[in-house]
Design a protein around this motif. Structure first.
Motif, PDB file in Angstrom:
ATOM      1  N   LEU A  20      55.540  45.011  66.027  1.00 53.84           N
ATOM      2  CA  LEU A  20      55.125  46.175  66.817  1.00 53.84           C
ATOM      3  C   LEU A  20      54.249  47.165  66.041  1.00 53.84           C
ATOM      4  CD1 LEU A  20      55.264  47.626  69.516  1.00 53.84           C
ATOM      5  CD2 LEU A  20      57.399  48.712  68.755  1.00 53.84           C
ATOM      6  N   PRO A  21      54.605  47.559  64.794  1.00 51.61           N
ATOM      7  CA  PRO A  21      53.736  48.506  64.082  1.00 51.61           C
ATOM      8  C   PRO A  21      52.328  47.974  63.846  1.00 51.61           C
ATOM      9  CG  PRO A  21      55.890  48.370  63.034  1.00 51.61           C
ATOM     10  CD  PRO A  21      55.841  47.275  64.040  1.00 51.61           C
ATOM     11  N   PHE A  22      52.216  46.662  63.597  1.00 48.01           N
ATOM     12  CA  PHE A  22      50.888  46.076  63.379  1.00 48.01           C
ATOM     13  C   PHE A  22      50.067  46.116  64.666  1.00 48.01           C
ATOM     14  CE2 PHE A  22      53.592  44.112  60.165  1.00 48.01           C
ATOM     15  CZ  PHE A  22      52.832  44.282  59.012  1.00 48.01           C
ATOM     16  N   VAL A  23      50.710  45.811  65.781  1.00 48.22           N
ATOM     17  CA  VAL A  23      50.008  45.843  67.069  1.00 48.22           C
ATOM     18  C   VAL A  23      49.548  47.264  67.390  1.00 48.22           C
ATOM     19  CG1 VAL A  23      50.246  45.472  69.548  1.00 48.22           C
ATOM     20  CG2 VAL A  23      51.249  43.837  67.935  1.00 48.22           C
ATOM     21  N   LEU A  24      50.417  48.233  67.132  1.00 46.98           N
ATOM     22  CA  LEU A  24      50.063  49.626  67.409  1.00 46.98           C
ATOM     23  C   LEU A  24      48.898  50.090  66.530  1.00 46.98           C
ATOM     24  CD1 LEU A  24      53.601  51.245  67.836  1.00 46.98           C
ATOM     25  CD2 LEU A  24      51.946  50.641  69.627  1.00 46.98           C
ATOM     26  N   LEU A  25      48.943  49.733  65.234  1.00 44.82           N
ATOM     27  CA  LEU A  25      47.845  50.098  64.333  1.00 44.82           C
ATOM     28  C   LEU A  25      46.541  49.443  64.785  1.00 44.82           C
ATOM     29  CD1 LEU A  25      49.569  49.885  60.834  1.00 44.82           C
ATOM     30  CD2 LEU A  25      48.717  51.942  61.974  1.00 44.82           C
ATOM     31  N   LEU A  26      46.639  48.199  65.245  1.00 41.87           N
ATOM     32  CA  LEU A  26      45.448  47.495  65.722  1.00 41.87           C
ATOM     33  C   LEU A  26      44.867  48.185  66.950  1.00 41.87           C
ATOM     34  CD1 LEU A  26      43.675  44.961  65.285  1.00 41.87           C
ATOM     35  CD2 LEU A  26      45.211  43.750  66.845  1.00 41.87           C
ATOM     36  N   LEU A  27      45.717  48.579  67.867  1.00 42.79           N
ATOM     37  CA  LEU A  27      45.250  49.258  69.076  1.00 42.79           C
ATOM     38  C   LEU A  27      44.624  50.609  68.739  1.00 42.79           C
ATOM     39  CD1 LEU A  27      48.173  48.470  71.558  1.00 42.79           C
ATOM     40  CD2 LEU A  27      45.863  47.496  71.543  1.00 42.79           C
ATOM     41  N   VAL A  28      45.258  51.347  67.829  1.00 43.87           N
ATOM     42  CA  VAL A  28      44.706  52.643  67.426  1.00 43.87           C
ATOM     43  C   VAL A  28      43.333  52.460  66.802  1.00 43.87           C
ATOM     44  CG1 VAL A  28      44.976  54.557  65.803  1.00 43.87           C
ATOM     45  CG2 VAL A  28      46.933  53.775  67.147  1.00 43.87           C
ATOM     46  N   TYR A  29      43.179  51.422  65.958  1.00 51.07           N
ATOM     47  CA  TYR A  29      41.872  51.182  65.325  1.00 51.07           C
ATOM     48  C   TYR A  29      40.814  50.836  66.385  1.00 51.07           C
ATOM     49  CZ  TYR A  29      38.213  49.321  62.371  1.00 51.07           C
ATOM     50  OH  TYR A  29      37.002  49.111  61.761  1.00 51.07           O
ATOM     51  N   ILE A  30      41.178  49.965  67.329  1.00 47.32           N
ATOM     52  CA  ILE A  30      40.208  49.548  68.349  1.00 47.32           C
ATOM     53  C   ILE A  30      39.754  50.747  69.175  1.00 47.32           C
ATOM     54  CG2 ILE A  30      39.933  48.207  70.467  1.00 47.32           C
ATOM     55  CD1 ILE A  30      41.758  46.091  69.249  1.00 47.32           C
ATOM     56  N   VAL A  31      40.698  51.588  69.581  1.00 44.60           N
ATOM     57  CA  VAL A  31      40.351  52.764  70.386  1.00 44.60           C
ATOM     58  C   VAL A  31      39.461  53.719  69.590  1.00 44.60           C
ATOM     59  CG1 VAL A  31      41.290  54.818  71.507  1.00 44.60           C
ATOM     60  CG2 VAL A  31      42.410  52.596  71.821  1.00 44.60           C
ATOM     61  N   ALA A  32      39.845  53.962  68.317  1.00 45.09           N
ATOM     62  CA  ALA A  32      39.059  54.883  67.493  1.00 45.09           C
ATOM     63  C   ALA A  32      37.680  54.316  67.210  1.00 45.09           C
ATOM     64  CB  ALA A  32      39.799  55.157  66.184  1.00 45.09           C
ATOM     65  N   SER A  33      37.592  53.024  66.957  1.00 45.99           N
ATOM     66  CA  SER A  33      36.295  52.402  66.681  1.00 45.99           C
ATOM     67  C   SER A  33      35.383  52.467  67.905  1.00 45.99           C
ATOM     68  CB  SER A  33      36.507  50.949  66.253  1.00 45.99           C
ATOM     69  OG  SER A  33      35.264  50.287  66.081  1.00 45.99           O
ATOM     70  N   ASP A  34      35.933  52.133  69.069  1.00 44.72           N
ATOM     71  CA  ASP A  34      35.137  52.185  70.298  1.00 44.72           C
ATOM     72  C   ASP A  34      34.630  53.604  70.559  1.00 44.72           C
ATOM     73  OD1 ASP A  34      35.520  49.514  70.673  1.00 44.72           O
ATOM     74  OD2 ASP A  34      37.134  49.729  72.148  1.00 44.72           O
ATOM     75  N   ALA A  35      35.472  54.588  70.296  1.00 38.21           N
ATOM     76  CA  ALA A  35      35.077  55.974  70.547  1.00 38.21           C
ATOM     77  C   ALA A  35      33.946  56.401  69.612  1.00 38.21           C
ATOM     78  CB  ALA A  35      36.285  56.893  70.379  1.00 38.21           C
ATOM     79  N   ARG A  36      34.051  56.047  68.328  1.00 35.52           N
ATOM     80  CA  ARG A  36      33.005  56.437  67.376  1.00 35.52           C
ATOM     81  C   ARG A  36      31.694  55.699  67.651  1.00 35.52           C
ATOM     82  NH1 ARG A  36      34.591  59.404  62.874  1.00 35.52           N
ATOM     83  NH2 ARG A  36      32.615  58.796  61.892  1.00 35.52           N
ATOM     84  N   LEU A  37      31.779  54.411  67.977  1.00 31.57           N
ATOM     85  CA  LEU A  37      30.567  53.645  68.231  1.00 31.57           C
ATOM     86  C   LEU A  37      29.898  54.057  69.541  1.00 31.57           C
ATOM     87  CD1 LEU A  37      31.719  50.096  67.041  1.00 31.57           C
ATOM     88  CD2 LEU A  37      30.110  51.630  65.906  1.00 31.57           C
ATOM     89  N   GLU A  38      30.697  54.500  70.505  1.00 29.31           N
ATOM     90  CA  GLU A  38      30.110  54.981  71.754  1.00 29.31           C
ATOM     91  C   GLU A  38      29.344  56.268  71.518  1.00 29.31           C
ATOM     92  OE1 GLU A  38      31.498  56.210  76.304  1.00 29.31           O
ATOM     93  OE2 GLU A  38      32.968  55.547  74.808  1.00 29.31           O
ATOM     94  N   ALA A  39      29.880  57.115  70.636  1.00 29.84           N
ATOM     95  CA  ALA A  39      29.194  58.371  70.319  1.00 29.84           C
ATOM     96  C   ALA A  39      27.998  58.143  69.412  1.00 29.84           C
ATOM     97  CB  ALA A  39      30.175  59.341  69.648  1.00 29.84           C
ATOM     98  N   ASN A  40      28.106  57.145  68.506  1.00 28.42           N
ATOM     99  CA  ASN A  40      27.021  56.853  67.570  1.00 28.42           C
ATOM    100  C   ASN A  40      27.039  55.361  67.250  1.00 28.42           C
ATOM    101  OD1 ASN A  40      25.062  56.733  65.619  1.00 28.42           O
ATOM    102  ND2 ASN A  40      26.278  57.784  64.041  1.00 28.42           N
ATOM    103  N   PRO A  41      26.166  54.579  67.889  1.00 25.64           N
ATOM    104  CA  PRO A  41      26.155  53.128  67.661  1.00 25.64           C
ATOM    105  C   PRO A  41      25.898  52.741  66.210  1.00 25.64           C
ATOM    106  CG  PRO A  41      24.882  53.710  69.611  1.00 25.64           C
ATOM    107  CD  PRO A  41      25.202  54.990  68.915  1.00 25.64           C
ATOM    108  N   ASN A  42      25.342  53.638  65.421  1.00 26.96           N
ATOM    109  CA  ASN A  42      25.056  53.345  64.014  1.00 26.96           C
ATOM    110  C   ASN A  42      26.181  53.785  63.076  1.00 26.96           C
ATOM    111  OD1 ASN A  42      22.442  52.286  64.581  1.00 26.96           O
ATOM    112  ND2 ASN A  42      21.644  54.380  64.745  1.00 26.96           N
TER     113      ASN A  42
END
Length: 272
Positions: A20-42
């Motif tokens: 469970l902790p690994f899955v949660l960390l993975l989900l948090v990373y995916i959400v944070a990555s998508d948010a940053r890349l949406e704001a700045n693709p570079n």
């Protein structure tokens, strides 16, 4: 009503709450990555998994335009060679020192203070000394790993030797065994699984010393590559390399634990 301290999870529950902790960390990373890349693709801080996949595909499956080598595998082979040599030297010296200081009071009296002092010296603090004495080649990196973990292995085996019941030594002497026979036939066999345990516990420090040495003076290796690409904020390379190092460390620990169980099934702690 059962107290929390007395509750033990079933195997299925243990697996679930372990993942469970690994899955949660993975989900948090995916959400944070998508948010940053949406704001700045570079943005390079949190690359998408597709970007990391492309980077590793480039490093592992495409030859370097400059050298023609597959850098990922060259780095891995170089680091594993240095780590294996350093750990082998440390295990050999640590076994000899730990066994002799634990078994022979005279050697213990003369060597234990020195061993204690050496174990307190931060290995990274003497890295410049190693570079001066051994040069910037492979030897200095191997020696840093060996010097870094030998005191831990030696002191652990010294303590393990002293924990062996004295009745065994008395019985061996009653049967006519001399000092060397007691060391080789009574003490050494019981210390071998303890040596594997000590090596397992010291591998984390071994990786630390390896990466530090490669980061400062090297032309290949996992640590060298991580610190090289950090200049360009290439997190798409750094994160997979860190994950790869973690996986290798886990595999080594598992292999050593399995080896201990196979060779010394009588050792209760061999699988832990």
């Amino acid at each position: 009503m059962k107290r929390l301290i007395n509750l033990s999870p079933t195997p299925a529950t243990r697996l679930f709450i372990g993942l469970l902790p690994f899955v949660l960390l993975l989900l948090v990373y995916i959400v944070a990555s998508d948010a940053r890349l949406e704001a700045n693709p570079n943005d390079k801080l949190l690359p998408a998994f597709s970007q990391m996949g492309d980077a590793i595909d480039r490093m592992a499956l495409e030859p370097s335009k400059r050298t023609g080598e597959y850098l990922f595998w060259v780095d891995t082979a170089s680091s594993l060679k240095r780590l294996a040599m350093g750990v082998a030297i440390a295990a050999s010296i640590g076994l000899a020192v730990g066994l002799l200081t634990g078994a022979l009071p005279l050697i213990n009296a003369s060597m234990s203070p020195l061993l204690t002092v050496v174990s307190l010296i931060p290995p990274l603090a003497i890295l410049p000394v190693l570079f001066i004495v051994f040069g910037l080649g492979e030897l200095s990196k191997v020696m840093l790993i060996a010097l870094g973990i030998t005191p831990f292995i030696a002191r652990d085996l010294q303590r393990r030797t002293q924990e062996i019941p004295s009745e065994q030594l008395v019985k061996a002497q009653t049967l006519g065994a001399n000092t060397s026979q007691i060391i080789v036939r009574v003490l050494l066999p019981q210390l071998m699984p303890k040596l594997i345990d000590a090596v397992r516990l010291s591998l984390g420090a071994g990786w630390l010393f390896l990466i530090a040495a490669e980061a400062i003076a090297s032309t290949d290796g996992l640590g060298y590559r991580i610190f090289l690409v950090r200049r360009y904020m290439s997190m798409d390379v750094i994160l997979p390399y860190v994950a790869w190092i973690t996986l290798l460390a886990f595999l080594f620990d598992w292999l050593l634990a399995t080896l201990s169980r196979r060779l010394f099934p009588w050792n209760v702690q061999g699988g832990h």
